[in-house]
Write a protein that holds these residues in place. Sequence first.
Motif, PDB file in Angstrom:
ATOM      1  N   ASP A  16      36.954 -11.810 -15.441  1.00  0.00           N
ATOM      2  CA  ASP A  16      35.526 -11.579 -14.638  1.00  0.00           C
ATOM      3  C   ASP A  16      35.281 -10.277 -14.029  1.00  0.00           C
ATOM      4  O   ASP A  16      34.377  -9.894 -13.506  1.00  0.00           O
ATOM      5  CB  ASP A  16      34.987 -12.601 -13.820  1.00  0.00           C
ATOM      6  CG  ASP A  16      36.045 -12.861 -12.557  1.00  0.00           C
ATOM      7  OD1 ASP A  16      37.210 -12.660 -12.698  1.00  0.00           O
ATOM      8  OD2 ASP A  16      35.361 -13.154 -11.488  1.00  0.00           O
ATOM      9  N   GLU A  17      36.465  -9.581 -13.960  1.00  0.00           N
ATOM     10  CA  GLU A  17      36.372  -8.008 -13.197  1.00  0.00           C
ATOM     11  C   GLU A  17      36.304  -7.044 -14.261  1.00  0.00           C
ATOM     12  O   GLU A  17      37.538  -6.763 -14.874  1.00  0.00           O
ATOM     13  CB  GLU A  17      37.686  -8.009 -12.351  1.00  0.00           C
ATOM     14  CG  GLU A  17      37.726  -9.025 -11.087  1.00  0.00           C
ATOM     15  CD  GLU A  17      39.093  -8.871 -10.414  1.00  0.00           C
ATOM     16  OE1 GLU A  17      39.601  -7.750 -10.416  1.00  0.00           O
ATOM     17  OE2 GLU A  17      39.503  -9.955  -9.781  1.00  0.00           O
ATOM     18  N   PRO A  18      35.211  -6.406 -14.535  1.00  0.00           N
ATOM     19  CA  PRO A  18      35.360  -5.521 -15.519  1.00  0.00           C
ATOM     20  C   PRO A  18      36.242  -4.132 -15.439  1.00  0.00           C
ATOM     21  O   PRO A  18      36.778  -3.547 -16.145  1.00  0.00           O
ATOM     22  CB  PRO A  18      33.872  -4.801 -15.450  1.00  0.00           C
ATOM     23  CG  PRO A  18      33.029  -6.074 -14.992  1.00  0.00           C
ATOM     24  CD  PRO A  18      33.964  -6.649 -14.037  1.00  0.00           C
ATOM     25  N   ASP A  61      42.875 -14.360 -17.310  1.00  0.00           N
ATOM     26  CA  ASP A  61      42.631 -14.424 -15.912  1.00  0.00           C
ATOM     27  C   ASP A  61      42.728 -16.055 -15.615  1.00  0.00           C
ATOM     28  O   ASP A  61      42.010 -16.750 -16.424  1.00  0.00           O
ATOM     29  CB  ASP A  61      41.678 -13.489 -15.291  1.00  0.00           C
ATOM     30  CG  ASP A  61      41.717 -13.693 -13.895  1.00  0.00           C
ATOM     31  OD1 ASP A  61      42.642 -13.725 -13.304  1.00  0.00           O
ATOM     32  OD2 ASP A  61      40.561 -13.589 -13.350  1.00  0.00           O
ATOM     33  N   LEU A  62      43.025 -16.528 -14.412  1.00  0.00           N
ATOM     34  CA  LEU A  62      42.983 -17.622 -14.081  1.00  0.00           C
ATOM     35  C   LEU A  62      41.737 -18.088 -13.265  1.00  0.00           C
ATOM     36  O   LEU A  62      40.890 -19.082 -13.490  1.00  0.00           O
ATOM     37  CB  LEU A  62      44.208 -18.160 -13.102  1.00  0.00           C
ATOM     38  CG  LEU A  62      45.445 -18.466 -14.014  1.00  0.00           C
ATOM     39  CD1 LEU A  62      46.577 -19.189 -13.096  1.00  0.00           C
ATOM     40  CD2 LEU A  62      45.396 -19.667 -15.022  1.00  0.00           C
ATOM     41  N   THR A  63      41.663 -17.164 -12.231  1.00  0.00           N
ATOM     42  CA  THR A  63      40.546 -17.702 -11.224  1.00  0.00           C
ATOM     43  C   THR A  63      39.263 -16.897 -11.647  1.00  0.00           C
ATOM     44  O   THR A  63      38.932 -15.461 -11.631  1.00  0.00           O
ATOM     45  CB  THR A  63      40.856 -17.164  -9.856  1.00  0.00           C
ATOM     46  OG1 THR A  63      42.268 -17.506  -9.541  1.00  0.00           O
ATOM     47  CG2 THR A  63      39.745 -17.419  -8.685  1.00  0.00           C
ATOM     48  N   MET A  64      38.224 -17.631 -12.415  1.00  0.00           N
ATOM     49  CA  MET A  64      37.021 -17.292 -12.786  1.00  0.00           C
ATOM     50  C   MET A  64      35.773 -17.909 -12.581  1.00  0.00           C
ATOM     51  O   MET A  64      36.115 -19.198 -12.535  1.00  0.00           O
ATOM     52  CB  MET A  64      37.022 -16.816 -14.325  1.00  0.00           C
ATOM     53  CG  MET A  64      38.121 -15.768 -14.793  1.00  0.00           C
ATOM     54  SD  MET A  64      38.086 -15.394 -16.496  1.00  0.00           S
ATOM     55  CE  MET A  64      38.918 -16.909 -17.285  1.00  0.00           C
ATOM     56  N   PRO A  65      34.512 -17.457 -12.415  1.00  0.00           N
ATOM     57  CA  PRO A  65      33.666 -18.357 -12.206  1.00  0.00           C
ATOM     58  C   PRO A  65      33.335 -19.271 -13.596  1.00  0.00           C
ATOM     59  O   PRO A  65      33.712 -18.862 -14.745  1.00  0.00           O
ATOM     60  CB  PRO A  65      32.352 -17.790 -11.706  1.00  0.00           C
ATOM     61  CG  PRO A  65      32.727 -16.425 -12.150  1.00  0.00           C
ATOM     62  CD  PRO A  65      34.024 -16.471 -12.157  1.00  0.00           C
ATOM     63  N   HIS A  66      32.520 -20.310 -13.360  1.00  0.00           N
ATOM     64  CA  HIS A  66      31.869 -21.067 -14.904  1.00  0.00           C
ATOM     65  C   HIS A  66      33.179 -21.901 -15.389  1.00  0.00           C
ATOM     66  O   HIS A  66      33.292 -23.040 -15.073  1.00  0.00           O
ATOM     67  CB  HIS A  66      31.394 -20.326 -15.708  1.00  0.00           C
ATOM     68  CG  HIS A  66      30.246 -19.305 -15.197  1.00  0.00           C
ATOM     69  ND1 HIS A  66      29.074 -19.680 -14.365  1.00  0.00           N
ATOM     70  CD2 HIS A  66      30.201 -17.874 -15.062  1.00  0.00           C
ATOM     71  CE1 HIS A  66      28.537 -18.637 -14.147  1.00  0.00           C
ATOM     72  NE2 HIS A  66      29.057 -17.547 -14.422  1.00  0.00           N
ATOM     73  N   VAL A  67      33.984 -21.274 -16.197  1.00  0.00           N
ATOM     74  CA  VAL A  67      35.240 -22.095 -16.847  1.00  0.00           C
ATOM     75  C   VAL A  67      36.340 -21.338 -16.116  1.00  0.00           C
ATOM     76  O   VAL A  67      36.630 -20.234 -16.386  1.00  0.00           O
ATOM     77  CB  VAL A  67      34.965 -21.882 -18.292  1.00  0.00           C
ATOM     78  CG1 VAL A  67      36.069 -22.605 -19.005  1.00  0.00           C
ATOM     79  CG2 VAL A  67      33.812 -22.455 -18.708  1.00  0.00           C
ATOM     80  N   SER A  89      47.162 -13.060 -13.554  1.00  0.00           N
ATOM     81  CA  SER A  89      46.581 -13.690 -12.646  1.00  0.00           C
ATOM     82  C   SER A  89      46.946 -12.781 -11.408  1.00  0.00           C
ATOM     83  O   SER A  89      47.898 -12.290 -11.090  1.00  0.00           O
ATOM     84  CB  SER A  89      47.109 -15.290 -12.327  1.00  0.00           C
ATOM     85  OG  SER A  89      46.435 -15.548 -11.029  1.00  0.00           O
ATOM     86  N   GLY A  90      45.971 -13.019 -10.208  1.00  0.00           N
ATOM     87  CA  GLY A  90      46.299 -12.498  -9.057  1.00  0.00           C
ATOM     88  C   GLY A  90      47.064 -13.614  -8.257  1.00  0.00           C
ATOM     89  O   GLY A  90      47.456 -12.940  -7.061  1.00  0.00           O
ATOM     90  N   MET A  91      47.386 -14.592  -8.584  1.00  0.00           N
ATOM     91  CA  MET A  91      48.049 -15.533  -7.612  1.00  0.00           C
ATOM     92  C   MET A  91      49.495 -15.420  -8.027  1.00  0.00           C
ATOM     93  O   MET A  91      49.972 -15.749  -9.019  1.00  0.00           O
ATOM     94  CB  MET A  91      47.558 -17.031  -8.135  1.00  0.00           C
ATOM     95  CG  MET A  91      46.164 -17.219  -7.509  1.00  0.00           C
ATOM     96  SD  MET A  91      45.649 -18.833  -7.738  1.00  0.00           S
ATOM     97  CE  MET A  91      45.824 -19.103  -9.472  1.00  0.00           C
TER      98      MET A  91
END
Length: 473
Positions: A16-18, A61-67, A89-91
Amino acid sequence: MTYDRFPHFGVLLVDDEPAFIRSLSLALERHLGVNHLYRCTDSREAMAMISKEPIGLVLLDLTMPHVSGKSLLESIVEEYPAIKVIVISGMNQLETAMDCVRKGAYDYFVKTTEQSRMLDGIRRAIRMQEVNLENQEMRRRFFSDQLDRPEVFAEIITQDKGMHAVFQYLESISKSSQPVLIGGESGTGKEAIAKAIHELSERSGPLVSINVAGLDDNVFADSLFGHHRGAFTGAEKSRAGMVEQAGSGTLFLDEIGDLSLASQVKLLRLIQEGEYFPLGADRPKLSRARIVVATHQNLEQLQYEGRFRKDLYYRLKTHQVELPPLRNRKGDIELLLHHFLNEAAEDLGKAKPTFPKELPALLANYGFPGNIRELRALCFEAVSRHQSKVLSMEVFRSVFTQAGELPEEAGTESPALFEQLATLPTIQEASDLLVNEAMRRAGGNQSIASRLLGISQPALSKRIRKSNASADD
């Protein structure tokens, strides 16, 4: 249509980060040459993109809005098990990484860790996916037993099943970026196979060929990688090497078994890292060319002897074909005779001669150390001497005399020939068996059979009459 995308399957970036997608896209293209990319910043659209596009690898990516990334991972693994998924992922949590792997992720990387480690992991995943897809394609072709592009092999004259299997294998690996090793004796047609590999790949760049036999390390490096102005004495201007000339095409290195150990190190880096340094340069260049190599030597034996690097050998044999010698393709001899006699007649401005019907049988009993190249030379020599309508067999017969021995099949001694027999045959029985085998190999032609046996034709005829008379009594 030309094939100019790497890899031949799509790589989907889901984040989700362009800004991260842009930076990762640049890194993939700059360091790995990956340009077959799809981008998705809304996780709700990811499954629809996978269903429509030829996706083979997903960077998720793991952490995203919606799904969430975990939900997407589970859906991809369930609906598209052939697609590999790498979680980025950032984690930085071991438990999260282990959970993703248990759910089917191929690998897990943290965005803030060293980029080279992540790129190495993506390179490994691409190679593994290429191998998986090639195996599926080979299984499909094995059961169909058909060629999708027979026109590519039209110039290779054969009806041999072994050669047909080689063609099927080459079609199945046509879109791979991995190197191909072509083995086979001198004169078996390795360069023609390299041309077929290049044409099948549909790459936009040219086929660039070089024979590396006898090249020292400096000449090899300059020929392949080029140099910058002032790189050495006499380098008055920059020159592009063959890797750069090949561009997105194919680089064919013939006689690779003769390459020096120092040059082997440079070739290994080119294959493993996909980059090279022109002489005098301090920054590497990215190579997009596919590497095809050929040799008549046994590379496995060379690496045992310490004359060929083991790591390079195993990188080269990712895809490997071994061309059968002409003596194992006896059914092709008559086809090749027609082809080369016609080619020779056109080249020499003569009418194509008719050859005696016993000529293919004669040549079927010759070992052909020079393989197809030798047969072509014999045909040209025979046509150049040809005067009458029917081609003389003298040129072809002469090879038996020059060899100084019987053809390989007839002259090879086997010390174990009689070991399995409880009792030895009589001299007469052995003589009859030998005469019958010679006649079989000669296609019933007594003149050829007598040559195989090393006796005169009248002597052979006398033995046959005597044997027939004994059978009648």
